[in-house]
Scaffold this motif. Structure first.
Motif, PDB file in Angstrom:
ATOM      1  N   GLY A 459       4.767   1.720   5.141  1.00  0.00           N
ATOM      2  CA  GLY A 459       3.547   2.174   5.791  1.00  0.00           C
ATOM      3  C   GLY A 459       3.756   2.784   7.161  1.00  0.00           C
ATOM      4  O   GLY A 459       2.787   3.174   7.826  1.00  0.00           O
ATOM      5  N   SER A 460       5.019   2.882   7.614  1.00  0.00           N
ATOM      6  CA  SER A 460       5.290   3.355   8.980  1.00  0.00           C
ATOM      7  C   SER A 460       4.884   4.809   9.180  1.00  0.00           C
ATOM      8  O   SER A 460       4.342   5.167  10.234  1.00  0.00           O
ATOM      9  N   GLN A 461       5.123   5.672   8.197  1.00  0.00           N
ATOM     10  CA  GLN A 461       4.767   7.074   8.360  1.00  0.00           C
ATOM     11  C   GLN A 461       3.254   7.240   8.422  1.00  0.00           C
ATOM     12  O   GLN A 461       2.727   7.983   9.252  1.00  0.00           O
ATOM     13  N   ALA A 462       2.543   6.527   7.549  1.00  0.00           N
ATOM     14  CA  ALA A 462       1.079   6.601   7.552  1.00  0.00           C
ATOM     15  C   ALA A 462       0.516   6.074   8.868  1.00  0.00           C
ATOM     16  O   ALA A 462      -0.381   6.684   9.465  1.00  0.00           O
ATOM     17  N   LEU A 463       1.035   4.942   9.332  1.00  0.00           N
ATOM     18  CA  LEU A 463       0.487   4.282  10.520  1.00  0.00           C
ATOM     19  C   LEU A 463       0.861   5.002  11.806  1.00  0.00           C
ATOM     20  O   LEU A 463      -0.008   5.344  12.623  1.00  0.00           O
ATOM     21  N   TYR A 464       2.158   5.230  12.013  1.00  0.00           N
ATOM     22  CA  TYR A 464       2.630   5.740  13.304  1.00  0.00           C
ATOM     23  C   TYR A 464       2.625   7.267  13.390  1.00  0.00           C
ATOM     24  O   TYR A 464       2.482   7.816  14.478  1.00  0.00           O
ATOM     25  N   HIS A 465       2.800   7.941  12.256  1.00  0.00           N
ATOM     26  CA  HIS A 465       2.854   9.402  12.277  1.00  0.00           C
ATOM     27  C   HIS A 465       1.469  10.002  12.039  1.00  0.00           C
ATOM     28  O   HIS A 465       0.932  10.709  12.897  1.00  0.00           O
ATOM     29  N   ILE A 532      -2.882  -8.081   8.292  1.00  0.00           N
ATOM     30  CA  ILE A 532      -3.229  -7.233   7.149  1.00  0.00           C
ATOM     31  C   ILE A 532      -2.075  -7.279   6.153  1.00  0.00           C
ATOM     32  O   ILE A 532      -0.955  -6.846   6.470  1.00  0.00           O
ATOM     33  N   GLU A 533      -2.325  -7.820   4.972  1.00  0.00           N
ATOM     34  CA  GLU A 533      -1.306  -7.883   3.928  1.00  0.00           C
ATOM     35  C   GLU A 533      -1.653  -6.861   2.846  1.00  0.00           C
ATOM     36  O   GLU A 533      -2.775  -6.861   2.318  1.00  0.00           O
ATOM     37  N   LEU A 534      -0.688  -6.004   2.531  1.00  0.00           N
ATOM     38  CA  LEU A 534      -0.872  -4.964   1.519  1.00  0.00           C
ATOM     39  C   LEU A 534       0.277  -5.036   0.517  1.00  0.00           C
ATOM     40  O   LEU A 534       1.389  -5.450   0.868  1.00  0.00           O
ATOM     41  N   ASP A 535       0.006  -4.593  -0.707  1.00  0.00           N
ATOM     42  CA  ASP A 535       1.020  -4.660  -1.765  1.00  0.00           C
ATOM     43  C   ASP A 535       2.313  -3.965  -1.360  1.00  0.00           C
ATOM     44  O   ASP A 535       2.296  -2.836  -0.840  1.00  0.00           O
ATOM     45  N   PHE A 536       3.417  -4.628  -1.616  1.00  0.00           N
ATOM     46  CA  PHE A 536       4.734  -4.051  -1.355  1.00  0.00           C
ATOM     47  C   PHE A 536       4.865  -2.689  -2.033  1.00  0.00           C
ATOM     48  O   PHE A 536       5.361  -1.726  -1.446  1.00  0.00           O
ATOM     49  N   GLY A 537       4.396  -2.592  -3.270  1.00  0.00           N
ATOM     50  CA  GLY A 537       4.511  -1.346  -4.023  1.00  0.00           C
ATOM     51  C   GLY A 537       3.727  -0.203  -3.410  1.00  0.00           C
ATOM     52  O   GLY A 537       4.130   0.959  -3.497  1.00  0.00           O
ATOM     53  N   LEU A 538       2.599  -0.514  -2.772  1.00  0.00           N
ATOM     54  CA  LEU A 538       1.802   0.528  -2.121  1.00  0.00           C
ATOM     55  C   LEU A 538       2.538   1.084  -0.907  1.00  0.00           C
ATOM     56  O   LEU A 538       2.551   2.294  -0.672  1.00  0.00           O
ATOM     57  N   LEU A 545       1.157  11.179  -2.783  1.00  0.00           N
ATOM     58  CA  LEU A 545       0.132  10.304  -3.356  1.00  0.00           C
ATOM     59  C   LEU A 545       0.100   8.967  -2.639  1.00  0.00           C
ATOM     60  O   LEU A 545      -0.965   8.447  -2.315  1.00  0.00           O
ATOM     61  N   SER A 546       1.274   8.405  -2.374  1.00  0.00           N
ATOM     62  CA  SER A 546       1.344   7.115  -1.685  1.00  0.00           C
ATOM     63  C   SER A 546       0.832   7.227  -0.260  1.00  0.00           C
ATOM     64  O   SER A 546       0.141   6.322   0.241  1.00  0.00           O
ATOM     65  N   MET A 547       1.165   8.337   0.401  1.00  0.00           N
ATOM     66  CA  MET A 547       0.750   8.504   1.788  1.00  0.00           C
ATOM     67  C   MET A 547      -0.772   8.537   1.901  1.00  0.00           C
ATOM     68  O   MET A 547      -1.356   7.948   2.815  1.00  0.00           O
ATOM     69  N   GLU A 548      -1.430   9.228   0.977  1.00  0.00           N
ATOM     70  CA  GLU A 548      -2.893   9.290   1.006  1.00  0.00           C
ATOM     71  C   GLU A 548      -3.497   7.895   0.882  1.00  0.00           C
ATOM     72  O   GLU A 548      -4.400   7.519   1.640  1.00  0.00           O
ATOM     73  N   GLN A 549      -2.970   7.116  -0.073  1.00  0.00           N
ATOM     74  CA  GLN A 549      -3.504   5.772  -0.279  1.00  0.00           C
ATOM     75  C   GLN A 549      -3.190   4.854   0.891  1.00  0.00           C
ATOM     76  O   GLN A 549      -4.016   4.030   1.290  1.00  0.00           O
ATOM     77  N   GLN A 550      -1.996   4.981   1.460  1.00  0.00           N
ATOM     78  CA  GLN A 550      -1.637   4.144   2.606  1.00  0.00           C
ATOM     79  C   GLN A 550      -2.559   4.421   3.796  1.00  0.00           C
ATOM     80  O   GLN A 550      -3.022   3.498   4.464  1.00  0.00           O
TER      81      GLN A 550
END
Length: 571
Positions: A459-465, A532-538, A545-550
């Motif tokens: 989730g680092s790219q979604a969160l920090y970038h 905040i706990e999120l699925d490892f797979g997500l 596709l993953s970035m949008e959902q993250q």
């Protein structure tokens, strides 16, 4: 550093001998180290990122970085998180040179990213091959010819970056400063201060002489360099943006489109079609070809024009985005954003250690992998393209699309992702959360891995970038160091020192129950409901596709805290 003329005089009037040419694969925690260079060297980093120590200087080097280090200097290269690949050419002076009074150009140290890195990479490879077989005088001459061509390209780069001579007036002083610093943030006030003038007076004089404002001139230089990099290198949009002083690839792409009328990816595609692709008159012949070549991080690879039996490891979401349903994928983790779309596709083991027999049984005509190590294992089965998974998402998707021979509008898809991120950022800002710190952790009772990069997954790219959130100061300083800082392993007892206002943790079946640990329970983020706990797979995958959902899920969870009053920390 000496000026370019001094260097050219040295190379035109000095006899040199090549002592060794080596290709090094340098692993993290196993640095390339010269306590004292026996002679001067050129180092060319063609893969990876690294910290470089040259004497007392510390440098952050990216892919395609070229460095000259003088004899006697201490040189060390420390890879960041993953393997680095670099050429090192050691050369000496002729027999008439003594140990005293060595030329300044021979001992000088300098480094930069050249504008023709692929040409230099090709020359380095030719030099390496020639040096290995240089048993005769003719073979030695061929090797030296490749070396001199390499040096000539570097000298051309030094001369092309020559600065305008200061002319004693405010405009000339401003021009001098701009050419030195146009890759950094520049304001009219800074320029006026450097030119000993007022912003208004300098702006008027500058426009009278140059025809544009100082800031427009800065943008002109940046776009000029951007066009060269897009047309002649495989540098990602993020790498180009950082080299030009933009905060991220979105800001760069927005300015590039405003100035040129087309997105950067479109400019790159257009230039390469003009320079290398067949014209319409030869289109029929081209369509009869059995394959085409694509440029990857491991070199040029011949692939089918339109592969149909694709096996993809890790970058599954990007392949699906391009409209291709793979015949095989790496093991899929529960919670992945594309879990439904990938249901029923045969799985061939983890991406870093796949089942080679299972892949071969699928009879693929193309394999997509995310690392050179996996590429080495698998390339004998079928045409294999290696695409760096920890990469600018637009560039990553564009490379996947090109490898598959599809016609996805990558720019529109990227614009959609960026607009989504901007909407989510606005929501976080309105909720008063934009200035709160967030730490990403993963692990259990024996220790926690703290993410110190915006390109490390989880989730680092979604969160920090994309969302522009920050970590606590110590972690953020590592993130800001080229965006590729190594993650930290922190004992639970010390986690409070790096825990932000919010914690994000990857969750998976069977993970340790941290609530039994007193220190974990006492963390403000855990105690006050900001975990905040999120699925490892997500969080595991870095595709579009993953970035949008993250982006959506992280924003939703942060806003949920705000709705419950949890975001108003300290109030």
């Amino acid at each position: 550093m000496l000026d370019s003329k001094a260097h050219r005089l040295f190379w035109e009037n000095t006899f040199i001998c090549i002592r060794s040419v080596r290709l090094h694969y340098v692993q993290p925690l196993q640095p390339l180290l010269y306590d004292r260079l026996p002679s001067s060297v050129f180092l060319f980093l063609c893969q990876g990122r690294a910290g470089i120590e040259l004497g007392d200087d510390r440098l952050a080097a990216e892919r395609f970085f070229a460095l000259h280090a003088g004899a006697g200097a201490r040189l060390a290269l420390y890879p960041e998180r993953r393997e680095c690949k670099c050429y090192v050419v050691e050369y000496g002076l002729g027999p008439e040179a003594s140990g005293k009074g060595l030329p300044d150009a021979y001992l000088d140290s300098y480094g930069f990213i050249p504008e023709l890195p692929l040409a230099i990479t090709e020359l380095m490879d030719k030099l390496l091959q020639s040096d290995r077989s240089a048993d005769t005088l003719m073979q030695q001459a061929i090797a030296k010819g490749h070396f001199y061509r390499f040096v000539e390209l570097l000298l051309d780069q030094l001369e092309s970056s020559a600065l305008p001579e200061p002319g004693g007036d405010s405009v000339s002083e401003a021009l001098q400063y701009i050419h030195l610093h146009y890759e950094d943030e520049i304001s009219l006030e800074q320029l006026a201060d450097q030119a000993d003038s007022s912003p208004r007076h300098l702006g008027r004089q500058f426009k009278e002489r140059m025809g544009v404002s100082p800031i427009d001139y800065v943008i002109h230089l940046r776009m000029k360099k951007a066009k060269r990099l897009l047309a002649s290198t495989d540098a990602s949009l993020q790498e180009i943006a950082e080299s030009l002083g933009y905060s991220d690839s979105y800001a760069f792409a927005k300015m590039f489109k405003k100035q040129t009328g087309m997105p950067p990816i479109g400019y790159r595609d257009l230039h390469r079609r003009r320079d290398g692709a067949p014209t319409s008159s030869s289109q029929d012949v081209h369509m009869l070809a059995a394959s085409r070549s694509v440029q990857t991080s491991t070199g040029s690879v011949k692939v089918p024009l339109r592969p149909e039996r694709v096996v993809v490891l890790y970058l599954i979401g990007d392949v699906l985005t391009c409209g291709v349903v793979p015949v095989g994928i790496s093991d899929l983790y529960q919670g992945a954003s594309f879990e439904a779309e990938a249901a029923g596709i045969p799985q061939v083991g983890p991406w870093y250690a796949p089942d080679l027999e299972a892949i071969a049984a699928l009879k693929p005509d193309l394999i997509v992998v995310p690392s050179e190590k996996t590429w080495q294992q698998i390339r004998h089965i079928a045409p294999t393209v290696c695409i760096d998974a920890f990469h600018d998402s637009a560039e990553q998707l564009a490379t996947v699309n090109a490898s598959l021979g599809r016609s996805l509008d990558v720019w529109s898809r990227t614009e959609h992702l960026l607009r989504l991120a901007e909407r989510c950022k606005d929501q976080l800002r309105q909720a008063g959360l934009q200035d709160r710190t967030v730490t990403i952790v993963e692990g259990g009772l024996k220790g926690m891995s703290v993410v110190c990069s915006k390109w490390a997954g989880r989730g680092s790219q979604a969160l920090y970038h994309f969302l522009g959130m920050k970590a606590p100061a110590f972690i953020q300083s590592r993130i800001d160091y080229s965006g590729k800082g190594n993650n930290l392993i922190v004992p639970l007892e010390n986690l409070a020192s790096v825990a932000g206002d919010f914690l994000i943790r990857s969750s998976y079946p069977g993970m340790d129950d941290l609530s039994v640990h007193e220190v974990w329970r006492s963390l403000p983020a855990v105690n006050d409901g900001r975990l905040i706990e999120l699925d490892f797979g997500l969080l595991y995958y870095p595709d579009t596709l993953s970035m949008e959902q993250q982006i959506v899920r992280i924003t939703e969870r942060l806003l949920n805290c705000a709705d419950r009053g949890i975001g108003r920390i300290g109030q």
